[in-house]
Scaffold this motif. Structure first.
Motif, PDB file in Angstrom:
ATOM      1  N   LEU A 163       0.832  -1.208   0.000  1.00  0.00           N
ATOM      2  CA  LEU A 163       0.000   0.000   0.000  1.00  0.00           C
ATOM      3  C   LEU A 163       0.866   1.258   0.000  1.00  0.00           C
ATOM      4  CD1 LEU A 163      -2.761  -1.044   2.568  1.00  0.00           C
ATOM      5  CD2 LEU A 163      -3.037  -0.746   0.096  1.00  0.00           C
ATOM      6  N   ALA A 164       1.935   1.236   0.795  1.00  0.00           N
ATOM      7  CA  ALA A 164       2.839   2.389   0.808  1.00  0.00           C
ATOM      8  C   ALA A 164       3.497   2.578  -0.554  1.00  0.00           C
ATOM      9  CB  ALA A 164       3.901   2.198   1.891  1.00  0.00           C
ATOM     10  N   GLY A 165       3.846   1.482  -1.207  1.00  0.00           N
ATOM     11  CA  GLY A 165       4.461   1.567  -2.528  1.00  0.00           C
ATOM     12  C   GLY A 165       3.524   2.155  -3.567  1.00  0.00           C
ATOM     13  N   VAL A 166       2.256   1.781  -3.488  1.00  0.00           N
ATOM     14  CA  VAL A 166       1.271   2.360  -4.420  1.00  0.00           C
ATOM     15  C   VAL A 166       1.195   3.865  -4.215  1.00  0.00           C
ATOM     16  CG1 VAL A 166      -1.171   2.468  -5.016  1.00  0.00           C
ATOM     17  CG2 VAL A 166      -0.074   0.250  -4.656  1.00  0.00           C
ATOM     18  N   ALA A 167       1.089   4.312  -2.949  1.00  0.00           N
ATOM     19  CA  ALA A 167       1.010   5.739  -2.671  1.00  0.00           C
ATOM     20  C   ALA A 167       2.270   6.463  -3.134  1.00  0.00           C
ATOM     21  CB  ALA A 167       0.790   5.976  -1.172  1.00  0.00           C
ATOM     22  N   ALA A 168       3.434   5.851  -2.899  1.00  0.00           N
ATOM     23  CA  ALA A 168       4.691   6.472  -3.325  1.00  0.00           C
ATOM     24  C   ALA A 168       4.775   6.556  -4.850  1.00  0.00           C
ATOM     25  CB  ALA A 168       5.872   5.684  -2.775  1.00  0.00           C
ATOM     26  N   GLY A 169       4.311   5.532  -5.542  1.00  0.00           N
ATOM     27  CA  GLY A 169       4.327   5.565  -6.998  1.00  0.00           C
ATOM     28  C   GLY A 169       3.399   6.633  -7.550  1.00  0.00           C
ATOM     29  N   VAL A 170       2.209   6.747  -6.977  1.00  0.00           N
ATOM     30  CA  VAL A 170       1.273   7.800  -7.387  1.00  0.00           C
ATOM     31  C   VAL A 170       1.895   9.170  -7.128  1.00  0.00           C
ATOM     32  CG1 VAL A 170      -0.955   8.876  -6.844  1.00  0.00           C
ATOM     33  CG2 VAL A 170      -0.783   6.388  -7.083  1.00  0.00           C
ATOM     34  N   GLY A 171       2.552   9.318  -5.967  1.00  0.00           N
ATOM     35  CA  GLY A 171       3.204  10.580  -5.665  1.00  0.00           C
ATOM     36  C   GLY A 171       4.284  10.931  -6.672  1.00  0.00           C
ATOM     37  N   PHE A 172       5.078   9.944  -7.070  1.00  0.00           N
ATOM     38  CA  PHE A 172       6.147  10.209  -8.035  1.00  0.00           C
ATOM     39  C   PHE A 172       5.581  10.651  -9.372  1.00  0.00           C
ATOM     40  CE2 PHE A 172      10.119   9.661 -10.272  1.00  0.00           C
ATOM     41  CZ  PHE A 172      11.080   9.818  -9.288  1.00  0.00           C
ATOM     42  N   LEU A 173       4.422  10.126  -9.728  1.00  0.00           N
ATOM     43  CA  LEU A 173       3.760  10.572 -10.956  1.00  0.00           C
ATOM     44  C   LEU A 173       3.167  11.967 -10.802  1.00  0.00           C
ATOM     45  CD1 LEU A 173       1.846   7.401 -12.217  1.00  0.00           C
ATOM     46  CD2 LEU A 173       3.713   8.595 -13.388  1.00  0.00           C
ATOM     47  N   ALA A 174       2.969  12.397  -9.553  1.00  0.00           N
ATOM     48  CA  ALA A 174       2.363  13.706  -9.317  1.00  0.00           C
ATOM     49  C   ALA A 174       3.399  14.817  -9.205  1.00  0.00           C
ATOM     50  CB  ALA A 174       1.522  13.674  -8.036  1.00  0.00           C
ATOM     51  N   LYS A 175       4.528  14.532  -8.525  1.00  0.00           N
ATOM     52  CA  LYS A 175       5.513  15.606  -8.348  1.00  0.00           C
ATOM     53  C   LYS A 175       6.940  15.118  -8.191  1.00  0.00           C
ATOM     54  CE  LYS A 175       5.753  20.268  -6.623  1.00  0.00           C
ATOM     55  NZ  LYS A 175       5.600  21.206  -5.517  1.00  0.00           N
ATOM     56  N   GLY A 176       7.215  13.912  -8.567  1.00  0.00           N
ATOM     57  CA  GLY A 176       8.590  13.474  -8.645  1.00  0.00           C
ATOM     58  C   GLY A 176       9.226  13.083  -7.330  1.00  0.00           C
ATOM     59  N   PRO A 177      10.566  13.182  -7.231  1.00  0.00           N
ATOM     60  CA  PRO A 177      11.310  12.627  -6.097  1.00  0.00           C
ATOM     61  C   PRO A 177      10.900  13.160  -4.733  1.00  0.00           C
ATOM     62  CG  PRO A 177      12.798  13.191  -7.896  1.00  0.00           C
ATOM     63  CD  PRO A 177      11.454  13.721  -8.271  1.00  0.00           C
ATOM     64  N   VAL A 178      10.419  14.399  -4.657  1.00  0.00           N
ATOM     65  CA  VAL A 178      10.087  14.974  -3.358  1.00  0.00           C
ATOM     66  C   VAL A 178       8.998  14.174  -2.651  1.00  0.00           C
ATOM     67  CG1 VAL A 178       8.308  16.582  -4.186  1.00  0.00           C
ATOM     68  CG2 VAL A 178       9.667  17.172  -2.175  1.00  0.00           C
ATOM     69  N   THR A 179       8.165  13.480  -3.421  1.00  0.00           N
ATOM     70  CA  THR A 179       7.082  12.693  -2.805  1.00  0.00           C
ATOM     71  C   THR A 179       7.606  11.424  -2.158  1.00  0.00           C
ATOM     72  OG1 THR A 179       6.617  11.589  -4.916  1.00  0.00           O
ATOM     73  CG2 THR A 179       5.353  13.577  -4.405  1.00  0.00           C
ATOM     74  N   TRP A 180       8.846  11.056  -2.418  1.00  0.00           N
ATOM     75  CA  TRP A 180       9.489   9.963  -1.685  1.00  0.00           C
ATOM     76  C   TRP A 180      10.301  10.511  -0.519  1.00  0.00           C
ATOM     77  CZ3 TRP A 180      11.666   5.967  -5.778  1.00  0.00           C
ATOM     78  CH2 TRP A 180      10.574   5.474  -6.524  1.00  0.00           C
ATOM     79  N   ILE A 181      10.882  11.688  -0.711  1.00  0.00           N
ATOM     80  CA  ILE A 181      11.729  12.270   0.325  1.00  0.00           C
ATOM     81  C   ILE A 181      10.908  12.628   1.569  1.00  0.00           C
ATOM     82  CG2 ILE A 181      13.137  14.301   0.888  1.00  0.00           C
ATOM     83  CD1 ILE A 181      14.075  14.247  -2.069  1.00  0.00           C
ATOM     84  N   CYS A 182       9.732  13.221   1.369  1.00  0.00           N
ATOM     85  CA  CYS A 182       8.947  13.695   2.526  1.00  0.00           C
ATOM     86  C   CYS A 182       8.544  12.554   3.473  1.00  0.00           C
ATOM     87  CB  CYS A 182       7.725  14.468   2.049  1.00  0.00           C
ATOM     88  SG  CYS A 182       8.125  16.103   1.373  1.00  0.00           S
ATOM     89  N   PRO A 183       7.875  11.506   2.999  1.00  0.00           N
ATOM     90  CA  PRO A 183       7.569  10.421   3.939  1.00  0.00           C
ATOM     91  C   PRO A 183       8.817   9.684   4.392  1.00  0.00           C
ATOM     92  CG  PRO A 183       6.932   9.789   1.710  1.00  0.00           C
ATOM     93  CD  PRO A 183       7.299  11.248   1.666  1.00  0.00           C
ATOM     94  N   GLY A 209       9.356  -0.497  -2.459  1.00  0.00           N
ATOM     95  CA  GLY A 209      10.064   0.248  -3.496  1.00  0.00           C
ATOM     96  C   GLY A 209       9.779  -0.288  -4.888  1.00  0.00           C
ATOM     97  N   ALA A 210       9.722  -1.622  -4.993  1.00  0.00           N
ATOM     98  CA  ALA A 210       9.438  -2.218  -6.299  1.00  0.00           C
ATOM     99  C   ALA A 210       8.041  -1.854  -6.784  1.00  0.00           C
ATOM    100  CB  ALA A 210       9.586  -3.737  -6.212  1.00  0.00           C
ATOM    101  N   VAL A 211       7.074  -1.845  -5.861  1.00  0.00           N
ATOM    102  CA  VAL A 211       5.708  -1.457  -6.237  1.00  0.00           C
ATOM    103  C   VAL A 211       5.680   0.004  -6.672  1.00  0.00           C
ATOM    104  CG1 VAL A 211       3.364  -1.096  -5.362  1.00  0.00           C
ATOM    105  CG2 VAL A 211       4.608  -3.178  -4.770  1.00  0.00           C
ATOM    106  N   ALA A 212       6.382   0.865  -5.935  1.00  0.00           N
ATOM    107  CA  ALA A 212       6.426   2.281  -6.291  1.00  0.00           C
ATOM    108  C   ALA A 212       7.010   2.478  -7.681  1.00  0.00           C
ATOM    109  CB  ALA A 212       7.237   3.053  -5.249  1.00  0.00           C
ATOM    110  N   VAL A 213       8.086   1.794  -7.970  1.00  0.00           N
ATOM    111  CA  VAL A 213       8.712   1.901  -9.298  1.00  0.00           C
ATOM    112  C   VAL A 213       7.772   1.364 -10.367  1.00  0.00           C
ATOM    113  CG1 VAL A 213      10.596   1.035 -10.735  1.00  0.00           C
ATOM    114  CG2 VAL A 213      11.062   1.856  -8.407  1.00  0.00           C
ATOM    115  N   ALA A 214       7.088   0.265 -10.085  1.00  0.00           N
ATOM    116  CA  ALA A 214       6.168  -0.313 -11.064  1.00  0.00           C
ATOM    117  C   ALA A 214       5.026   0.645 -11.395  1.00  0.00           C
ATOM    118  CB  ALA A 214       5.613  -1.636 -10.541  1.00  0.00           C
ATOM    119  N   VAL A 215       4.576   1.396 -10.396  1.00  0.00           N
ATOM    120  CA  VAL A 215       3.493   2.359 -10.628  1.00  0.00           C
ATOM    121  C   VAL A 215       3.996   3.567 -11.400  1.00  0.00           C
ATOM    122  CG1 VAL A 215       1.889   3.945  -9.489  1.00  0.00           C
ATOM    123  CG2 VAL A 215       2.160   1.622  -8.624  1.00  0.00           C
TER     124      VAL A 215
END
Length: 526
Positions: A163-183, A209-215
């Motif tokens: 679930l965290a990976g899905v949210a991180a992947g969606v965030g990366f599609l929304a605004k890039g690396p900062v959406t991984w740095i903040c959490p 991380g793998a789920v985030a990258v896949a998204v």
């Protein structure tokens, strides 16, 4: 839980969706993103945003996809459809703020946390604007909630990190690396201060991380495969790492966020100091407070180190602010707040009441005389503020009633401003009236030229429904002006003299104030 979720969805939907499209798109950013969506729809494009016919790589793709889908669902690209993705994310963020607090501190504090999150000034504004910063705040919550459920509440590690990976992947599609740095900062500090850094090196973290990258990866890979290396560099490198180290705009001093924390997280940030070392907490509540402090400190410090600073950048701390403030409110309601802090809390309520009454006086008695164009809206908002101040005064002696009155007064004032006052300000800030007059007096096929505009100036193009050709050389403008096609040239006051050197003594077709400038439209009469 279903009842609480339904109540929070209903309240946040009222706050974020009411009159969502009533206000026009305002500079500096809303018209740019709106024009990007309009041009993508006109081109049938899904991979690369375009503004003024040029690839626009300032932000990743998620907002543009969501806004295009919203445009189809609402019968066209318009102010409502462009803001709908932000509003829906705001509703999701309200539910996540509730879910964050629920297992740590129970239903009452969780409900209050959700309500405080939704009525935080910058959350409210971000949920009603064409901006991407709210996406970072919500996906930050989307990562932190399931990970802390794993660490502190026994959720399956596989499920939580997926679930965290899905949210991180969606965030990366929304605004890039900062959406991984903040959490990542919030969770790393929390793990470090609770002696659990080893949790960050489990195999389940790699799964997340793998789920985030896949998204997130397919769009970035498609950019590279499509030959859009320039867009890829802009959206990943220049807008993130280069801006962080060597700001070309919004350069501010290190202490910038020490000021804007109190403004952007108002009014609930004012309660945060009262949560320091608050007594009477059980182990779960202390964990939640520690998490929230780590969350706020890590993100504020990170953005303070950046040369480029804007107040919306710290919007991702809103979940932590709501968590801490909700604890103060619940302690006060349950008579557990120490006496001096209880007095301070009542003082904050009194300040809010006074501010509302003072605002009511200014809106009703002062603003109409100075700005007659907004007189009706100012008086209406003044009436809302007056009722809010009176409600706080009437409820003063009863804790439950006072808490409800303060929250209702803040929410009503914010909603009144959004639905009544801000649309009236369009007369000063919007390019729509200027463009409507130009459109009525020129043919629909006229080419739009912006004289010495910034490449991404888009409000005139958006409201005229066509791309803006940016021209800065005299010979190029002269060729267009004297050519066979109808041409509209728009210029603002700072460059009017240089335009007249090219066109000569030609009278403008339309002149009108737009924001801080006066815009002039010239037409060659073809």
């Amino acid at each position: 839980m279903r009842r609480d979720a339904g109540i929070l969805v209903a309240i946040s939907a009222i706050l974020f969706l009411t009159a969502l499209g009533a206000r026009d798109l305002w500079n500096p950013n809303e018209p740019i993103y709106g024009e990007a969506v309009r041009e993508m729809a006109a081109r049938g494009e899904w991979l690369v945003p375009y503004v003024n016919g040029m690839p626009f790589g300032e932000k990743p793709i998620l907002f543009y996809w969501l806004a295009r889908v919203a445009g189809v669902a609402t019968f066209g690209v318009n102010e409502f459809s462009l803001r709908l993705p932000s509003a829906l994310f705001g509703i999701a963020g309200t539910l996540l703020a509730w879910q964050l607090v629920l297992p740590y501190a129970g239903a009452r504090r969780a409900r209050i946390a959700g309500l405080l999150f939704a009525s935080t000034y910058m959350v409210f504004w971000g949920s009603r604007s064409v901006q991407m910063d709210l996406f970072v705040a919500v996906t930050t919550l989307g990562v932190i909630v399931p990970v802390t459920r794993v660490w502190d509440h026994g959720l399956s590690a596989t499920r939580g990190w997926v679930l965290a990976g899905v949210a991180a992947g969606v965030g990366f599609l929304a605004k890039g690396p900062v959406t991984w740095i903040c959490p990542g900062l919030a969770l790393a500090l929390y793990a470090a201060t609770t002696g659990r850094l080893r949790e960050l090196f489990r195999l389940h973290v790699l799964l997340g991380g793998a789920v985030a990258v896949a998204v997130a990866a397919p769009w970035y890979v498609a950019l590279a495969a499509g030959g859009h290396a320039d867009v890829l560099h802009e959206v990943l490198i220049r807008q993130n790492f280069t801006r962080f180290r060597n700001a070309w705009d919004h350069a501010e001093p290190f202490w910038y966020y020490l000021k804007y924390f109190w403004i952007d997280m108002a009014p609930w940030a004012w309660l945060v100091p009262l949560a320091i070392g608050l007594p009477g907490r059980d182990a779960n509540e202390r964990r939640l407070d520690r998490l929230a402090w780590c969350w706020i400190a890590g993100i504020v410090l990170f953005f303070s180190l950046s040369e480029s600073k804007r107040s919306p950048y710290i919007l991702p701390i809103a979940g932590g602010v709501a968590a801490l403030a909700s604890g103060v409110v619940v302690s006060w309601l349950e008579h557990r707040l120490p006496a001096r802090r209880a007095i301070a809390l009542r003082g904050i309520a009194a300040v809010l009441g006074v501010l509302l009454l003072a605002g009511a006086f200014a809106a009703i008695a002062k603003l109409p005389a100075r700005y007659p164009e907004v007189a009706h809206a100012a008086r209406a908002l003044g009436a809302v503020a007056l009722l809010g101040g009176i409600a706080i005064a009437v409820a003063w002696r009863r804790r439950e009633a006072l808490g409800a009155a303060v929250l209702a007064a803040v929410a009503a004032f914010l909603l009144g401003a959004a639905a009544l006052a801000l649309p009236a300000v369009d007369v000063f800030k919007s390019a729509r009236p200027f463009c409507e007059e130009v459109s009525a007096r020129t043919p629909a096929n006229a080419k739009l030229v912006g004289w010495r505009f910034w490449n991404w100036r888009a409000e005139y193009g958006y409201y005229l429904g066509r791309e803006t050709s940016i021209v800065g050389e005299a010979e190029a403008l002269r060729a267009l002006w004297n050519g066979p096609e109808p041409v509209i040239v728009v210029v603002e006051d700072p460059h009017l003299a240089s335009l007249r050197e090219v066109l000569g003594d030609v009278d403008p077709l339309v002149e009108r104030a737009v924001g801080d400038n006066v815009a002039h439209a010239f037409f060659n009469g073809r």
